[in-house]
Enzyme design. Structure first.
Site, PDB file in Angstrom:
ATOM      1  CB  SER A  93      -0.946  -0.006   1.203  1.00  0.00           C
ATOM      2  OG  SER A  93      -0.248  -0.312   2.395  1.00  0.00           O
ATOM      3  CB  ALA A 136       8.063   0.882   1.140  1.00  0.00           C
ATOM      4  CE  LYS A 167       2.162  -0.434  15.658  1.00  0.00           C
ATOM      5  NZ  LYS A 167       1.668   0.759  14.950  1.00  0.00           N
TER       6      LYS A 167
END
Length: 649
Positions: free
Chosen positions: A315, A386, A432
């Protein structure tokens, strides 16, 4: 009195017995038409004999009526005026009636004058024939209009309870076109009851299409409630994003449905406008400032260059591919291990661009040798990294896979970028990785540390044409694979419940295009070694997000769709951070991008620690793998996980 009659008709018409009236047989329609001609004859007779004049002798009135009715009946049969369905009468049916009655009148006049010439007498009064002709046509025509209106207007009243009563926000040409289209649409879905105009300041009563225009002096929920409406259709295109967001949120807070509609010129089907009304996406309700990019700087770096995007079929990666095409690179190398998504993206992008070469490469970033062949063949100038494993619970159960992909994969790409003199390497990380509480977050922090230390190692070694390594860090991305928005959407479609891990859990959110725009901007401004963090706007409580999504779908939270609390998952914490406690930030020329000043690991030490981690990962159980990760990232404290036993207070 009028209101009483209307309500009485509504009660009568709303009965199923009346609603389900079938189509009358054609012979009954024919008989009714003949009877109407008879009535016209009687009216004519009364009118003529009421005149105080002496009339010349004609046929007996009964013979006149019979002859007139016979000729008209023949004309009705010839022109088949009874063949149409009365409730669906059209302009063509009116023309057929006019032709049939005119033909009858002309035939009767011919008979009348022929009889006079031959026998020197008249069958009918010429004036009487004309009056009969006019009255016949008017009564036949009015009969059809009356039936059509009863079925279109009053029978629709019976179905009004099944339609969505809506107010249109706006009173311009677009809004009027929307109202007209919804009014004439078959089958109907909306019952428009009013317009709202924020620009109307006077108190005079105005209307459009026989619908009132209401001046918005009160909250929109007050207007909706006063009109007993269920939904707001926003057709006003002059509203700012902030004004639209406030309108939508006000409607949702009071459980009103809200829709938006495209401009008239963008309508795909002029006859089915209700299918083009769209629910607002949750992305439209994010309280965020619009992103302003330095397109010139991005274009200056990318134009004519070879750009590689890893995880390109995902995505985030696929959106980077789409956006990079806007800056005229020479070639885009899309690398991913997922075959079908990669093929689909190749087909999509090939249609978007003609002057940019697109190369798709099926490869795994964990395979150093396969990656080197790619670098050797395509020699990329820029690498946007990515590719990653990002599901927290899955990585908590499979820490070795997090190491193989997020750590080894990143190290492979970084080392090859250095070897093949890539100009810039832009790594996409996550919030995170800050004070990580999960294996996934810790693996990304290890990757950050390696990339950052490698950059400073090259700077200190004064390497010529050294690669500039840049890290971008942001929070959750709405709509990305595995994010909560697609999950919530599916749960709503399935009728619920929506599952939330904790009522107080909070997250930062961005849209996919926003995140990718900032990645390109950060990559363009970076000089190497930076960790860029993005302005994520205000944090959002997940339970509030769930409630808004339920309302956007037209349901009521905890009534139509339940919300179920299932408890925190392994590795999950209540809130994420963009900076560690020790970190500071520096501003950039873009106020939505900051530079995090984290401590930088010594390259030799981090390289040795990662080598040991890789060795342990290949041979030892998960507990040993996580223990080594905690040595590399001391701030890694497990939450809701079996690895909490490894943490030392």
């Amino acid at each position: 009195m009028r209101e009483f009659i209307y309500k009485s008709l509504r009660r009568v018409i709303s009965t199923k017995r009346f609603q389900n009236i079938g189509y009358l047989p054609r012979w009954i329609i024919f008989a009714i038409d003949v009877f109407i001609v008879l009535i016209a004859c009687v009216i004519t007779q009364i009118m003529v004999f009421s005149l105080n004049v002496k009339l010349y002798p004609t046929l007996n009135p009964y013979l006149q009526y019979g002859f007139v009715i016979l000729v008209n009946a023949f004309s009705f049969v010839f022109f088949r005026t009874y063949s149409g369905i009365i409730r669906h009468s059209t302009f063509i049916d009116g023309v057929k009636l006019l032709v049939a009655t005119t033909a009858s009148y002309l035939a009767l006049m011919v008979f009348n004058y022929s009889f006079q010439i031959i026998l020197h007498d008249r069958l009918f009064l010429s004036t009487g024939l004309f009056i009969t002709y006019v009255i016949s046509f008017l009564l036949l025509f009015l009969f059809r209009i009356l039936v059509k209106n009863v079925f279109e207007t009053y029978l629709q009243v019976a179905d009004t309870n099944q339609l969505i009563k809506a107010i249109i926000y706006g009173a311009d040409a677009n809004a009027i076109s929307v109202a007209n289209a919804l009014k004439t649409e078959k089958p109907a879905r909306f019952n428009v009851v009013a317009f709202v105009n924020k620009f109307q300041q006077d108190k005079t009563n105005k209307s459009i299409l026989n619908l009132p225009i209401i001046n918005q002096r009160k909250g929109i929920h007050v207007i909706l409630k006063s009109m007993n409406a269920e939904a707001l259709i926003i057709a006003e295109k002059s509203l700012t994003k902030e004004e639209t967001r406030k309108l939508v949120e006000e409607c949702l807070d009071y459980n009103f449905k809200v829709f938006t509609v495209p401009l008239i010129t963008d309508w795909e089907d002029q006859n089915q406008i209700s299918n083009q009304l769209q629910n607002f996406a949750i992305e439209d309700l994010l309280e965020r400032k619009p992103i302003v990019l330095d397109n010139n700087k991005i274009s200056a770096q990318i134009k004519g260059k070879r750009v590689m995007i890893t995880g390109g079929a995902g995505s985030i990666g696929s959106e980077i591919v789409r956006q990079v095409t806007n800056f005229s690179p020479y070639k885009i190398i899309i690398l991913d291990q997922a075959e079908s998504p990669l093929h689909s993206l190749q087909l999509e992008v090939s249609e978007l661009v003609n002057d940019v070469k697109i190369k798709t490469v099926l490869a795994d970033i964990r395979d150093y040798d396969a990656l080197e062949l790619v670098f050797e063949k395509f020699k990329p100038d820029f690498v946007y990294h990515a590719a990653a494993y990002k599901h927290v619970p899955l990585m908590e159960e499979n820490p070795s896979q997090a190491i193989f992909t997020n750590v080894i994969g990143t190290k492979n790409l970084a080392d090859l970028s250095r070897k093949y003199l890539v100009e810039k390497f832009v790594m996409i990380s996550t919030d995170k990785a800050v004070n990580p509480s999960s294996v996934m977050g810790a693996s990304k922090r290890i990757a950050e540390k390696y990339v950052q230390s490698l950059n400073y190692h090259l700077v200190n070694a004064n390497k010529k044409n050294a690669t500039k390594f840049i890290t971008t860090r942001f929070g959750n991305v709405l709509g990305s694979n595995g994010s909560i928005v697609p999950l919530f959407t599916k749960q709503i479609q399935d009728g619920g419940p929506i599952t939330i891990t904790h009522p107080e859990i909070i997250r930062y959110f961005m849209t996919i295009p926003e995140a990718c725009q900032l990645v390109l901007e950060a990559g363009a401004m970076g000089n190497g070694g930076e960790i860029y963090i993005f302005d994520m706007g205000e944090p959002v409580k997940i339970i509030d997000l769930a409630k808004k999504m339920i309302r956007l779908a037209g349901f009521i939270p905890d009534k139509d769709i339940n919300i179920k609390i299932i408890g925190l998952r392994p590795g999950e914490k209540l809130f994420e951070e963009l900076l560690s406690d020790e970190s500071k930030t520096l501003p950039t020329h873009n106020n939505q991008i900051l530079i995090a000043q984290d401590s930088i690991a010594e390259y030799g030490e981090i390289k040795e620690s990662i080598a040991e981690l890789i060795s342990i990962t290949r041979k030892n159980p998960s507990l040993d793998v996580v223990a080594q990760m905690k040595k590399i990232v001391p701030e890694f404290k497990s939450m809701n996980s079996e690895y909490q036993t490894l943490d030392v207070d």
